[in-house]
Motif scaffolding. Structure first.
Motif, PDB file in Angstrom:
ATOM      1  N   SER A  63       0.838  -1.200   0.000  1.00  0.00           N
ATOM      2  CA  SER A  63       0.000   0.000   0.000  1.00  0.00           C
ATOM      3  C   SER A  63       0.873   1.251   0.000  1.00  0.00           C
ATOM      4  N   TRP A  64       1.893   1.295   0.855  1.00  0.00           N
ATOM      5  CA  TRP A  64       2.804   2.442   0.922  1.00  0.00           C
ATOM      6  C   TRP A  64       3.558   2.615  -0.398  1.00  0.00           C
ATOM      7  N   LEU A  65       3.958   1.497  -0.990  1.00  0.00           N
ATOM      8  CA  LEU A  65       4.687   1.542  -2.260  1.00  0.00           C
ATOM      9  C   LEU A  65       3.770   1.844  -3.445  1.00  0.00           C
ATOM     10  N   ASP A  66       2.475   1.633  -3.262  1.00  0.00           N
ATOM     11  CA  ASP A  66       1.484   1.789  -4.327  1.00  0.00           C
ATOM     12  C   ASP A  66       1.801   0.857  -5.495  1.00  0.00           C
ATOM     13  N   VAL A  67       2.093  -0.401  -5.147  1.00  0.00           N
ATOM     14  CA  VAL A  67       2.310  -1.439  -6.160  1.00  0.00           C
ATOM     15  C   VAL A  67       1.315  -2.563  -5.910  1.00  0.00           C
ATOM     16  N   PRO A  68       0.938  -3.273  -6.952  1.00  0.00           N
ATOM     17  CA  PRO A  68      -0.009  -4.371  -6.758  1.00  0.00           C
ATOM     18  C   PRO A  68       0.606  -5.495  -5.927  1.00  0.00           C
ATOM     19  N   MET A  69      -0.173  -6.053  -5.024  1.00  0.00           N
ATOM     20  CA  MET A  69       0.302  -7.142  -4.174  1.00  0.00           C
ATOM     21  C   MET A  69       0.735  -8.342  -5.014  1.00  0.00           C
ATOM     22  N   GLU A  70       0.109  -8.513  -6.182  1.00  0.00           N
ATOM     23  CA  GLU A  70       0.454  -9.635  -7.057  1.00  0.00           C
ATOM     24  C   GLU A  70       1.927  -9.602  -7.469  1.00  0.00           C
ATOM     25  N   ARG A  71       2.520  -8.410  -7.517  1.00  0.00           N
ATOM     26  CA  ARG A  71       3.928  -8.286  -7.870  1.00  0.00           C
ATOM     27  C   ARG A  71       4.807  -8.930  -6.813  1.00  0.00           C
ATOM     28  N   ILE A  72       4.389  -8.844  -5.567  1.00  0.00           N
ATOM     29  CA  ILE A  72       5.162  -9.393  -4.450  1.00  0.00           C
ATOM     30  C   ILE A  72       4.849 -10.871  -4.240  1.00  0.00           C
ATOM     31  N   LEU A  73       3.633 -11.270  -4.562  1.00  0.00           N
ATOM     32  CA  LEU A  73       3.235 -12.666  -4.395  1.00  0.00           C
ATOM     33  C   LEU A  73       3.589 -13.447  -5.659  1.00  0.00           C
ATOM     34  N   GLY A  74       4.857 -13.476  -5.977  1.00  0.00           N
ATOM     35  CA  GLY A  74       5.335 -14.095  -7.204  1.00  0.00           C
ATOM     36  C   GLY A  74       5.148 -15.586  -7.280  1.00  0.00           C
ATOM     37  N   GLY A  75       5.052 -16.258  -6.162  1.00  0.00           N
ATOM     38  CA  GLY A  75       4.925 -17.704  -6.170  1.00  0.00           C
ATOM     39  C   GLY A  75       3.578 -18.205  -6.634  1.00  0.00           C
ATOM     40  N   ARG A  76       2.632 -17.334  -6.841  1.00  0.00           N
ATOM     41  CA  ARG A  76       1.307 -17.754  -7.301  1.00  0.00           C
ATOM     42  C   ARG A  76       1.294 -18.079  -8.783  1.00  0.00           C
ATOM     43  N   HIS A  77       2.342 -17.678  -9.503  1.00  0.00           N
ATOM     44  CA  HIS A  77       2.417 -17.971 -10.934  1.00  0.00           C
ATOM     45  C   HIS A  77       2.943 -19.383 -11.146  1.00  0.00           C
TER      46      HIS A  77
END
Length: 140
Positions: A63-77
């Motif tokens: 939220s602070w970075l204003d980036v999508p959480m999906e970018r950080i949750l890389g293992g879901r791919h």
């Protein structure tokens, strides 16, 4: 053979993003801790790649970075021979979008992707300044 990646959270991605934003805003770890509610010691460990944030901290930081959480949750791919999908939101700054695409390209080594990303970031910043200065002069 397709299978889920072992790591569900891309802490290296999160750590790079935190450090980059913190340095851009000239903030200390304590400053970021005060704003996000994530302790300075946890932030330090994430930036250095030695810490694994919990779900609440991931939510606060993305939220602070204003980036999508999906970018950080890389293992879901799913792993495959194809490039990873890149998820971004329209408000996300262009250099971060380009960096994500470069890192997702399996034809590039991580070092090459990082170098190209930094080159793009410098060129983008320089071009943005030049464009802003020209616009300001035209209005004067």
């Amino acid at each position: 053979m397709n299978r889920l990646s072992k790591a569900l959270v891309n802490t290296a991605e999160l750590g790079r993003a935190i450090r980059r934003r913190r340095e851009e805003l000239a903030l200390s770890l304590r400053d970021v801790a005060d704003v996000t509610g994530v302790s300075a010691s946890t932030l330090s460990r994430i930036e250095n790649g030695t810490g694994k944030p919990d779900a609440d901290n991931i939510a606060r930081l993305t939220s602070w970075l204003d980036v999508p959480m999906e970018r950080i949750l890389g293992g879901r791919h799913l792993e495959s021979e194809e490039s990873h999908a890149v998820v971004y939101y329209p408000q996300e700054p262009t250099p971060e979008i380009v960096e994500a695409h470069l890192r997702a390209d399996r034809n590039l080594t991580p070092e090459t992707a990082a170098a190209l990303s930094e080159l793009f970031r410098v060129a983008y910043t320089q071009f943005s300044r030049t464009s802003s200065e020209k616009s300001s002069r035209k209005r004067s």
